[in-house]
Scaffold this active site. Structure first.
Site, PDB file in Angstrom:
ATOM      1  N   LYS A  98       0.841  -1.209   0.000  1.00  0.00           N
ATOM      2  CA  LYS A  98       0.000   0.000   0.000  1.00  0.00           C
ATOM      3  C   LYS A  98       0.868   1.248   0.000  1.00  0.00           C
ATOM      4  CE  LYS A  98       0.295   1.755   4.448  1.00  0.00           C
ATOM      5  NZ  LYS A  98       0.987   2.893   4.870  1.00  0.00           N
ATOM      6  N   ASP A 151      -3.145  -1.757  10.195  1.00  0.00           N
ATOM      7  CA  ASP A 151      -3.254  -1.661   8.733  1.00  0.00           C
ATOM      8  C   ASP A 151      -3.917  -2.891   8.103  1.00  0.00           C
ATOM      9  OD1 ASP A 151      -2.173   0.841   8.284  1.00  0.00           O
ATOM     10  OD2 ASP A 151      -0.112   0.103   8.102  1.00  0.00           O
TER      11      ASP A 151
HETATM   12  O1  C5P Z   1      -1.438  -1.586  15.221  1.00  0.00           O
HETATM   13  P1  C5P Z   1       0.024  -1.702  14.947  1.00  0.00           P
HETATM   14  O2  C5P Z   1       0.674  -2.766  15.787  1.00  0.00           O
HETATM   15  O3  C5P Z   1       0.336  -1.843  13.502  1.00  0.00           O
HETATM   16  O4  C5P Z   1       0.668  -0.304  15.389  1.00  0.00           O
HETATM   17  C1  C5P Z   1       2.043  -0.163  15.628  1.00  0.00           C
HETATM   18  C2  C5P Z   1       2.272   1.046  16.525  1.00  0.00           C
HETATM   19  O5  C5P Z   1       1.965   2.247  15.812  1.00  0.00           O
HETATM   20  C3  C5P Z   1       1.379   1.088  17.760  1.00  0.00           C
HETATM   21  O6  C5P Z   1       1.954   0.418  18.827  1.00  0.00           O
HETATM   22  C4  C5P Z   1       1.281   2.583  18.030  1.00  0.00           C
HETATM   23  O7  C5P Z   1       2.431   3.031  18.700  1.00  0.00           O
HETATM   24  C5  C5P Z   1       1.326   3.191  16.646  1.00  0.00           C
HETATM   25  N1  C5P Z   1      -0.021   3.500  16.089  1.00  0.00           N
HETATM   26  C6  C5P Z   1      -0.766   4.535  16.644  1.00  0.00           C
HETATM   27  N2  C5P Z   1      -1.999   4.837  16.107  1.00  0.00           N
HETATM   28  C7  C5P Z   1      -2.481   4.139  15.039  1.00  0.00           C
HETATM   29  C8  C5P Z   1      -1.733   3.093  14.475  1.00  0.00           C
HETATM   30  C9  C5P Z   1      -0.494   2.788  15.016  1.00  0.00           C
HETATM   31  O8  C5P Z   1      -0.335   5.188  17.594  1.00  0.00           O
HETATM   32  N3  C5P Z   1      -3.677   4.472  14.547  1.00  0.00           N
END
Ligand code: C5P
Length: 294
Positions: free
Chosen positions: A11, A137
């Site tokens: 993406k 994502d």
């Molecule tokens: O959800 P994921 O594990 O992919 O997110 C990785 C990190 O990115 C989270 O631990 C957070 O610190 C940050 N994040 C965030 N807000 C989002 C997506 C990700 O703060 N909407």
């Protein structure tokens, strides 16, 4: 043994805005995302009779329970109450790792899509909810195509496909950044660049390629570019070859340029290869791309 095959496209963020921090620690986002033709290929073998395994053509990626593919398969099997009696996932990666192209999330989404095609336990909506437990994502990667994403990234609205004659050049410089660290930096310093998301949505609806290029914006880019001057160098090289816009995707480190001419995209790629280890040409994928596979 059953063998399932699935494709996991990368993406790009045409826009990325951070609207604020949420009580759960995540951030409220608003993003226009697209799927591109640079993709990973996955093969799932069910019923191997052996312990679970993830095998990847990139030895630096985790091959056990830390791999997002494994997490996605575990989440699916637990939620559906299924034991596949052995599972082997082979991932042939082409999407650059640590690039802001959701490569790991797209692989996880591909695992969920493949398992659900086989077992058929969940609606599309339920599968996206399950995907969100694996990563922010993943719901978008299940949805695919051109979309407006809000919330953590899971509130998805379909947008029209991009005009077909757009060409993307992707350049992955030799550094990676920590996403949680960048979110923390934004909390401390605030934002200096914010996209006009409405202008981007309108440009897509009008199929106005120049306006799409002019509306590319990423709230993380100033922070990353301040630390890594190569970001601006890559952007300037792309713009110098006639890109209608060039930006960082996600939290980087991939920088992409948008070209109306394939010839210009190709000439930019040739020059970028001299200053950047990984350069790819790609096009945007239409919304129905996953259904086409069946
Ligand atoms: O959800 P994921 O594990 O992919 O997110 C990785 C990190 O990115 C989270 O631990 C957070 O610190 C940050 N994040 C965030 N807000 C989002 C997506 C990700 O703060 N909407």
């Amino acid at each position: 043994m059953t063998v399932l095959q699935e494709t996991a496209p990368g993406k790009l963020n045409l826009t990325l805005d951070v609207l604020g921090k949420r009580p759960d620690g995540y951030h409220e986002l608003e993003m226009v995302m697209i799927s591109v033709s640079l993709y990973d290929s996955l093969t799932l073998e069910l019923g191997t009779g052996e312990p679970w395994a993830v095998v990847c053509n990139r030895p630096d990626l985790p091959d056990g329970p830390d791999n997002l593919c494994w997490k996605a398969a575990k989440a699916y099997c637990d939620a559906a109450g299924i034991d596949p009696e052995g599972l082997r996932i082979r991932v042939d990666k082409r999407i650059p790792a640590q690039g802001g192209m959701a490569g790991g999330s797209s692989d996880a989404a591909a695992v969920l899509r493949a398992l659900n095609r086989h077992y058929g336990r969940f609606s599309d909506e339920a599968l996206r909810a399950l995907g969100l437990t694996v990563g922010s994502d993943v719901p978008y990667c299940l949805f695919g195509g051109v979309a407006l994403a809000r919330g953590r990234g899971e509130q998805l609205t379909r947008l029209p496909d991009l005009p077909g004659e757009l060409n993307f050049v992707l350049a992955k410089p030799d550094f990676s950044v920590s996403t949680p660290e960048l979110f923390r930096e934004i909390d401390e310093k605030g934002l200096t660049a914010r996209p006009d998301t409405e202008a981007m949505v309108s440009a897509i609806e009008r199929k106005d390629r120049n306006a799409i290029g002019a509306s590319l914006q990423n709230a993380f880019e100033p922070l990353v570019a301040a630390r890594y001057p190569i970001v601006d160098k890559l952007r300037r090289t792309m713009l110098g070859h006639g890109a209608v816009g060039a930006r960082l995707t996600g939290t980087g480190s991939v920088v992409f340029g948008l070209f109306c001419s394939k010839f210009r995209a190709f000439s930019a790629a040739l020059e970028l290869e001299e200053i950047c280890p990984q350069v790819h040409l790609a096009t945007a994928l239409p919304a129905g791309v996953f259904k086409l596979k069946r």
